[in-house]
Design a protein around this motif. Sequence first.
Motif: not given
Length: 378
Positions: A34-56
Amino acid sequence: MRIGIEAQRIFRKNKHGMDLVAVQLIKNLQRLDHHNQYFIFVNPDVDINTIYPTANFKIILLQKSPYPIWEQYYLRKASYDYKLDLLHCTSNTAPISIKTPLILTLHDIIYLEQIHLKSGTWYQRIGNLYRRWVVPRIVKSCHTIYTVSEFEKQVIEKHFNFQSGKVKVINNGVASYFKPQNDNLVDKIKQKYGLPDSYLLFLGNADPKKNMLGLLKALLQIDNKEQLTMGIVILDFGIEELETMLSSIDAIQLLGKIHLPGYIVNEELPCFYSGALAFLYPSLRESFGLPILEAMACKCPVITSNTSSMPGIAKKAAILINPKKPATISEAILRLKKDQNLREELIAKGIERSKQFSYFTGAQAVLETYNSVKRKKR
């Protein structure tokens, strides 16, 4: 620290091995860090509920494009735009000549051992050519290379002449939803997909290393003995490809005993495993063999190969066969069919074996590597 994770394909509808492993890595890092800042790079597609963003954890949709362009241009550019301290590429390849410190998950280098230009789907062939071009150009500049088994680690070190320490092992794990399913849930899945009451399970794939042709030859041997009394469920495989394979070995009579439900979402697989007499995994070459553990976790006896990584993953919790000899596959199926004590022994050993593989433990080790990059930069 600003950490980028390449997860290009995790929003696609039909996810497979590397995509699912990347999803589990991200979800477990979200639990841990919950400390480091993460950027998850993805290709836009249909299954957008695979993961969800959080504060970091921010999800960054890069320009939708073919994989090589997405990775070599858009991902490389994003690593600079977002001022990353490191980039973790999770699926064998990465941008070439990138200045950002790079961590690579190199699941395998099978495509460097043989090219299969005349077999597999066009998608698989093009993917193998791309990996053959990229991987040798990036591995020596990586801060750390992760692979998924001790077997594959030795293969990679030998191929690239790496010194010990360059390549680290983070085993795949078993997702929490892989567990024995109750009879009501299994029956609903059987009704939904029209499955027989009694069946053997195989995860289909056009890749020759999966050895589907060898399996079909083994089933033909059993059928010729009039002992193929159960159905065969083959997932993620088409009728035209199956008919071609069966015709090539004069086994078209098997068609009536084979069921093809198509692609199955990962969350439904536990019911398929739980309802099966056995899971068949007679692959010619694997870097890990995750379905072996998933089946074991669902109390499904496993028949798998005595080659590459599979004996090390299965240990003594599966029947090991020679995948190049269909007779050994057919003998194992008949043995398991007749011997209830053997079934119960494999189920008990399989449950215990599957417990030894955790995505959470793997994510802890990955996070320590991320932090080591930060310490090195100071």
